[in-house]
Scaffold this active site. Structure first.
Site, PDB file in Angstrom:
ATOM      1  N   ARG A  14       0.883  -1.904   0.251  1.00 48.13           N
ATOM      2  CA  ARG A  14       0.071  -0.162   0.137  1.00 48.13           C
ATOM      3  C   ARG A  14       0.906   1.254   0.568  1.00 48.13           C
ATOM      4  NH1 ARG A  14       2.493   1.457   3.430  1.00 48.13           N
ATOM      5  NH2 ARG A  14       1.021   3.673   4.008  1.00 48.13           N
ATOM      6  N   ARG A  26      -7.406  -0.611  -6.869  1.00 49.23           N
ATOM      7  CA  ARG A  26      -7.431   0.914  -6.012  1.00 49.23           C
ATOM      8  C   ARG A  26      -7.460   2.062  -6.349  1.00 49.23           C
ATOM      9  NH1 ARG A  26      -3.876   1.357  -0.837  1.00 49.23           N
ATOM     10  NH2 ARG A  26      -5.946   2.332   0.650  1.00 49.23           N
ATOM     11  N   ASP A  50      -2.138  10.678  -2.264  1.00 45.26           N
ATOM     12  CA  ASP A  50      -2.103  10.072  -2.626  1.00 45.26           C
ATOM     13  C   ASP A  50      -2.447  10.358  -4.619  1.00 45.26           C
ATOM     14  OD1 ASP A  50      -2.890   8.332   0.654  1.00 45.26           O
ATOM     15  OD2 ASP A  50      -2.353   7.152  -1.058  1.00 45.26           O
TER      16      ASP A  50
END
Ligand code: MRU
Length: 370
Positions: free
Chosen positions: A53, A90, A244
Site C-alpha cells: 500500500r 484501488r 495519494d
C-alpha cells in the site's frame, strides 16, 4: 532501508526472473514476512488486500503486475486485460494509473515475444526512479527541518507530526514524508516524531512506528484526535504528510484525517508540508474535492481491530455492538490553501498557481529533455 541489519526494498524481482517479492504489510509489525507474486492476478489481489500500500508502492507494484501478466499473455489483448484488472485494484492513488500508462506506452511498440523482458526493465526503472526521487525529497525536506532546528538556536529536538504511513514501506525505499526525517536523523539533527495511529487500519501505529523504531528515530504514537491539542501547546514544530493524489492546483488527497490535521495546523500557525514525488500529481484535475475518487472500504475495518495476543497469536476482535453499521472512507482532500508547500524531487513549491505552473514545467522539461 535496513531491517535487523539487512538492506531491503519493499519490492524486488527475484533471480528466477519469473516472480516478484514484497514485504507483506498486513502482518507488520508483528511478523516480518516476504511474499511472492507470480501473476498479474497475484499483484491485483495484493494491492486490493493491502499486502502493499502507499501511493508510490502501488504504482511500482502495478508495473511488475503488467510484467508478470506479459509472461502469461503478451498479446495486445493480454496487455489490456492486465491493465484493466490492475487499474481496478484501488481507486485513489493516481500512481497506479501513472505506472500502468507508462508501461503500456513502452510496450505497445514492442513485439509480443519481447514484451515481458521490456516490461520487467520498465518496472525496474520505475522502482529505481522512485528511490532516487524519494531520496531527493528527503534532502529538500531535511533542509526545512534544519531551518526549524536553527530557529530554535539548536536548543532542542524538532517535533514533527505525521499521519498514516508515508515512509519507506509506502514507497520502494526512503518514503516521502519520512524521508526528510530519516535524512535529518542521519545528519545528527535531533528529531522526535508524533505518529498518528491512523484508524481504522492503523498504518501509523503499526507501520510508521515499526519503521522509525528500526531506524532508531525517537517517536511517540498518539491517538488520531491528539494532534490539535499538541499543536495548541507548542509541541509540534512541523507537520509532514504524504499524498495519494495531488491536483494540478495543489489540493492534496491523503489518508482520512489528514484534512483535520491541516486545519489544526493552520489555526496554530504550524507549517503543514506535503511530501510527494511527481508521479502523484494528476495534472488532469484542479478541484480535488469534486474530482478525486475516494475509496470506500469495508465497514469491518472500523467495527473490528486486529492485533497480537500475549500468546503470540494474530487475532481480530469486534469493537462495536453486533450489527452496528460503519462508514469507511479511506481518504480526504486537504485544500491547497491549508498546505504550506509541497516537498518534491524538484524542490519545495508553494501551492500558488505560479509555483504549480513552475513545477509542471520542471516535470515536462525533464521528460522532454530540455
Ligand atoms: O491506504 P494506504 O495505506 O495505501 O494509504 C497510504 C497513504 O495515505 C499515504 O500517506 C500516501 O499513499 C502517501 S505514501 C508515500
Amino acid at each position: 532501508m535496513k531491517v535487523d541489519g539487512q538492506l531491503y526494498r519493499t519490492i524486488w524481482l527475484n533471480d528466477d526472473k519469473n516472480s516478484v517479492s514484497v514485504i507483506d504489510q498486513t502482518v507488520l509489525p508483528h511478523r516480518f514476512v516476504i511474499t511472492q507474486w507470480h501473476s498479474a492476478e497475484d499483484v491485483a489481489d495484493g494491492i486490493r488486500k493491502m499486502v502493499v500500500r502507499g501511493a508510490p508502492l502501488i504504482g511500482a507494484s502495478a508495473g511488475y503486475g503488467i510484467a508478470l501478466g506479459m509472461l502469461h499473455d503478451p498479446s495486445d489483448k493480454g496487455l489490456e486485460r492486465s491493465y484493466k484488472m490492475l487499474f481496478a485494484s484501488r481507486p485513489t492513488a493516481v500512481n497506479l494509473r501513472w505506472a500502468l500508462d507508462r508501461i503500456r506506452a513502452a510496450l505497445l511498440p514492442v513485439q509480443p515475444c519481447d514484451r515481458a523482458a521490456a516490461a520487467f526493465a520498465e518496472a525496474g526503472k520505475i522502482c529505481d526512479e522512485d528511490v532516487s526521487n524519494c531520496s531527493a525529497i528527503g534532502e529538500y525536506g531535511r533542509s526545512l527541518i534544519k531551518q526549524a532546528w536553527d530557529a530554535t538556536g539548536r536548543s532542542r529536538p524538532i517535533n514533527l507530526l505525521t499521519h498514516c504511513n508515508a515512509g519507506w514501506l509506502a514507497t520502494v525505499d526512503w518514503g516521502t514524508a519520512l524521508a526528510p526525517i530519516y535524512k535529518a536523523f542521519d545528519a545528527d539533527i535531533p528529531v522526535h516524531v508524533w505518529v498518528d495511529e491512523t484508524r481504522p487500519r492503523n498504518q501509523g501505529a503499526s507501520l510508521t512506528a515499526w519503521e522509525l523504531g528500526h531506524h532508531g528515530v525517537s517517536h511517540t504514537v498518539i491517538v488520531d484526535n491528539a494532534g490539535g491539542h499538541l499543536m495548541q501547546h507548542g509541541q509540534v514544530d512541523l507537520c509532514i504528510v504524504g499524498s495519494d493524489r495531488t491536483t494540478g492546483s495543489g489540493d492534496v488527497c491523503n489518508k482520512i484525517g489528514t484534512y483535520l490535521k491541516a486545519l489544526a495546523a493552520r489555526d496554530n500557525q504550524v507549517p503543514f508540508y506535503v511530501a510527494l514525488p511527481l508521479s502523484t500529481v494528476d495534472w488532469t484535475i484542479d478541484d480535488g474535492i469534486m474530482s478525486i475518487p475516494i475509496e470506500s472500504r469495508s465497514p469491518d475495518e472500523v467495527t473490528t481491530i486486529s492485533g497480537h495476543t500475549n500468546e503470540g497469536e494474530l487475532c481480530e476482535i469486534r469493537l462495536t455492538p453486533e450489527g452496528t453499521t460503519a462508514l469507511n472512507h479511506a481518504f480526504d482532500v486537504t485544500p491547497r490553501h491549508l498546505v504550506t508547500a509541497l516537498i518534491t524531487e524538484y524542490g519545495v513549491f508553494k501551492t500558488t498557481p505560479e509555483e504549480m505552473a513552475k513545477l509542471r514545467e520542471k516535470q515536462f522539461c525533464t521528460v522532454c529533455g530540455i
